[in-house]
Structures are given as structure tokens and as C-alpha cells.
Scaffold this motif. Structure first.
Motif, mmCIF file in Angstrom:
data_model
loop_
_atom_site.group_PDB
_atom_site.id
_atom_site.type_symbol
_atom_site.label_atom_id
_atom_site.label_comp_id
_atom_site.label_asym_id
_atom_site.label_seq_id
_atom_site.Cartn_x
_atom_site.Cartn_y
_atom_site.Cartn_z
ATOM 1 N N ARG A 1 72.105 -30.065 62.947
ATOM 2 C CA ARG A 1 73.263 -29.705 62.109
ATOM 3 C C ARG A 1 72.843 -28.812 60.946
ATOM 4 O O ARG A 1 73.524 -27.837 60.618
ATOM 5 N N LEU A 2 71.700 -29.126 60.338
ATOM 6 C CA LEU A 2 71.201 -28.286 59.248
ATOM 7 C C LEU A 2 70.849 -26.885 59.743
ATOM 8 O O LEU A 2 71.091 -25.897 59.057
ATOM 9 N N ARG A 3 70.275 -26.797 60.938
ATOM 10 C CA ARG A 3 69.941 -25.480 61.494
ATOM 11 C C ARG A 3 71.189 -24.652 61.745
ATOM 12 O O ARG A 3 71.161 -23.423 61.673
ATOM 13 N N GLN A 4 72.299 -25.323 62.066
ATOM 14 C CA GLN A 4 73.550 -24.603 62.311
ATOM 15 C C GLN A 4 74.124 -24.025 61.024
ATOM 16 O O GLN A 4 74.877 -23.062 61.068
ATOM 17 N N GLU A 5 73.778 -24.620 59.903
ATOM 18 C CA GLU A 5 74.272 -24.143 58.610
ATOM 19 C C GLU A 5 73.353 -23.028 58.129
ATOM 20 O O GLU A 5 72.323 -23.279 57.525
ATOM 21 N N ARG A 6 73.715 -21.842 58.434
ATOM 22 C CA ARG A 6 72.923 -20.703 57.993
ATOM 23 C C ARG A 6 73.835 -19.517 57.791
ATOM 24 O O ARG A 6 74.893 -19.422 58.403
ATOM 25 N N PRO A 7 73.405 -18.597 56.921
ATOM 26 C CA PRO A 7 74.220 -17.398 56.709
ATOM 27 C C PRO A 7 74.375 -16.621 58.011
ATOM 28 O O PRO A 7 73.509 -16.690 58.888
ATOM 29 N N LEU A 8 75.458 -15.920 58.115
ATOM 30 C CA LEU A 8 75.633 -15.083 59.294
ATOM 31 C C LEU A 8 74.555 -14.014 59.301
ATOM 32 O O LEU A 8 74.237 -13.424 58.286
ATOM 33 N N GLY A 9 73.979 -13.804 60.431
ATOM 34 C CA GLY A 9 72.933 -12.812 60.560
ATOM 35 C C GLY A 9 72.381 -12.865 61.963
ATOM 36 O O GLY A 9 72.794 -13.687 62.782
ATOM 37 N N LEU B 1 63.334 -17.742 62.346
ATOM 38 C CA LEU B 1 63.374 -18.495 61.091
ATOM 39 C C LEU B 1 62.243 -19.507 61.026
ATOM 40 O O LEU B 1 61.624 -19.702 59.975
ATOM 41 N N SER B 2 61.956 -20.139 62.141
ATOM 42 C CA SER B 2 60.879 -21.120 62.183
ATOM 43 C C SER B 2 59.528 -20.458 61.903
ATOM 44 O O SER B 2 58.697 -21.006 61.167
ATOM 45 N N SER C 1 51.847 -12.443 56.563
ATOM 46 C CA SER C 1 52.405 -13.184 55.434
ATOM 47 C C SER C 1 53.838 -12.734 55.207
ATOM 48 O O SER C 1 54.272 -11.702 55.719
ATOM 49 N N LEU C 2 54.554 -13.536 54.443
ATOM 50 C CA LEU C 2 55.940 -13.194 54.120
ATOM 51 C C LEU C 2 55.969 -12.021 53.157
ATOM 52 O O LEU C 2 55.185 -11.959 52.213
ATOM 53 N N SER C 3 56.882 -11.114 53.389
ATOM 54 C CA SER C 3 57.141 -10.039 52.438
ATOM 55 C C SER C 3 58.106 -10.581 51.391
ATOM 56 O O SER C 3 58.713 -11.638 51.582
ATOM 57 N N PRO C 4 58.294 -9.862 50.291
ATOM 58 C CA PRO C 4 59.322 -10.295 49.329
ATOM 59 C C PRO C 4 60.698 -10.452 49.978
ATOM 60 O O PRO C 4 61.433 -11.391 49.673
ATOM 61 N N GLU C 5 61.044 -9.559 50.907
ATOM 62 C CA GLU C 5 62.332 -9.678 51.610
ATOM 63 C C GLU C 5 62.366 -10.934 52.482
ATOM 64 O O GLU C 5 63.383 -11.615 52.576
ATOM 65 N N GLY C 6 61.241 -11.251 53.123
ATOM 66 C CA GLY C 6 61.162 -12.474 53.934
ATOM 67 C C GLY C 6 61.360 -13.717 53.088
ATOM 68 O O GLY C 6 62.052 -14.661 53.497
ATOM 69 N N ARG D 1 67.650 -17.715 50.888
ATOM 70 C CA ARG D 1 69.087 -17.670 51.141
ATOM 71 C C ARG D 1 69.478 -18.695 52.211
ATOM 72 O O ARG D 1 70.445 -19.424 52.047
ATOM 73 N N TYR D 2 68.718 -18.759 53.285
ATOM 74 C CA TYR D 2 68.999 -19.730 54.344
ATOM 75 C C TYR D 2 68.877 -21.152 53.808
ATOM 76 O O TYR D 2 69.701 -22.014 54.108
ATOM 77 N N GLN D 3 67.833 -21.416 53.016
ATOM 78 C CA GLN D 3 67.629 -22.752 52.459
ATOM 79 C C GLN D 3 68.774 -23.137 51.525
ATOM 80 O O GLN D 3 69.248 -24.263 51.546
ATOM 81 N N ARG D 4 69.217 -22.193 50.732
ATOM 82 C CA ARG D 4 70.307 -22.461 49.781
ATOM 83 C C ARG D 4 71.584 -22.871 50.518
ATOM 84 O O ARG D 4 72.266 -23.821 50.121
ATOM 85 N N VAL D 5 71.911 -22.192 51.610
ATOM 86 C CA VAL D 5 73.107 -22.517 52.385
ATOM 87 C C VAL D 5 72.990 -23.922 52.975
ATOM 88 O O VAL D 5 73.935 -24.719 52.908
ATOM 89 N N ARG D 6 71.839 -24.245 53.535
ATOM 90 C CA ARG D 6 71.650 -25.585 54.104
ATOM 91 C C ARG D 6 71.713 -26.651 53.019
ATOM 92 O O ARG D 6 72.310 -27.719 53.208
#
Length: 149
Positions: free
Chosen positions: A30-38, A45-46, A101-106, A112-117
Motif C-alpha cells: 500500500r505504501l508503494r502504491q502511494e507515490r507521485p505520478l511519474g 525506486l528500489s 551514487s545518487l545525484s542531487p536530482e535523485g 518527494r516519493y518519501q514525503r507522499v508516502r
């Protein structure tokens, strides 16, 4: 609509194992389903999350963390790199390797995804009565203890 916790007879360890596993699986789904449209997939994401947790990783380390074959990870990495969500750097001790490694955009995308969840879960927790939230808090502490290796 608030459901009340109903006290039932204590389950056997086997019954509790099944109920807990199923509940965690459903909540995680259910948490994985809660994500911004994209257009990022759950797998992408994983992989980003593994880089956040593990820091800079070689492609092989990332494929092991994600439990996918290296050719599959190569495709995932290529798509994430094309979107500017990860970056490559030379390995400091092995010139044949690169570190991902993650970029600043990553980082921004993951945030953003974490905030929505988090917002979804906070809303659901707010629907519980105080005694139920206390139970969830105690359960979270126990789950954290169970998860330690």
C-alpha cells in the motif's frame, strides 16, 4: 471511519508469524502504491533507495543489494543515469570499476516519493484513536527490535 482494535485469544507463534508477515506485506504494498505520478518503476525506486542506504556502490554491489542479475541492473542503471538520477565516478582503488551514487536530482526524487508516502501514512495514523496509536507505537518499537540482525 475508525476501526477499534479487538482483543483476541493469543495466537500461536506460527499463526502470529503468518498474520504479521501478511500485514507487513500489505502495508508495504500500500505504501508503494502511494507515490507521485511519474514514470519511475518500483524497481528503479528500489535501486535509488539502495543507493541512499548503501552509499556509493559498484553496479555488482547494487545488483546484489537488489537481488537481480547484473544484466538487469545494467538496464536499470542506464535508465536512471539517462534521467540524471544517479552519477558514476571512478572507483578509488580499482580502475576497472565505477561507483554509482545518487545525484542531487535523485535525492530530490526520493525525498518527494518519501514525503507522499509519509503523508498518506500520517493521515491513516491520525484516523486511529489514541490507544490504537499507542499500540502501533509499541509495535513499531518491537518490529525495529525484531529487524535488528
Amino acid at each position: 471511519m475508525t476501526e477499534q482494535v479487538v482483543m483476541v485469544a493469543q495466537a500461536s507463534p506460527e499463526e502470529l508469524t503468518e498474520r504479521l508477515r501478511d500485514a507487513i506485506t500489505r502495508l508495504n504494498r500500500r505504501l508503494r502504491q502511494e507515490r507521485p505520478l511519474g514514470d519511475l518503476t518500483v524497481t528503479q525506486l528500489s535501486a535509488l533507495t539502495s543507493l541512499r542506504i548503501g552509499g556509493a556502490l559498484t553496479p555488482r554491489e547494487l545488483s546484489e543489494a537488489e537481488r537481480v542479475q547484473p544484466p538487469t541492473m545494467t538496464k536499470i542503471v542506464a535508465k536512471l543515469e539517462d534521467r540524471g538520477l544517479i552519477s558514476r565516478a571512478p572507483h578509488p582503488t580499482d580502475g576497472r570499476q565505477v561507483l554509482l551514487s545518487l545525484s542531487p536530482e535523485g535525492i530530490a526524487v526520493l525525498d518527494r516519493y518519501q514525503r507522499v508516502r509519509d503523508e498518506w501514512l500520517a493521515h491513516r495514523l491520525a484516523e486511529l484513536v489514541p490507544d490504537e496509536r499507542d499500540i502501533v507505537e509499541r509495535a513499531a518499537q518491537l518490529l525495529e527490535r525484531l529487524a535488528r540482525e
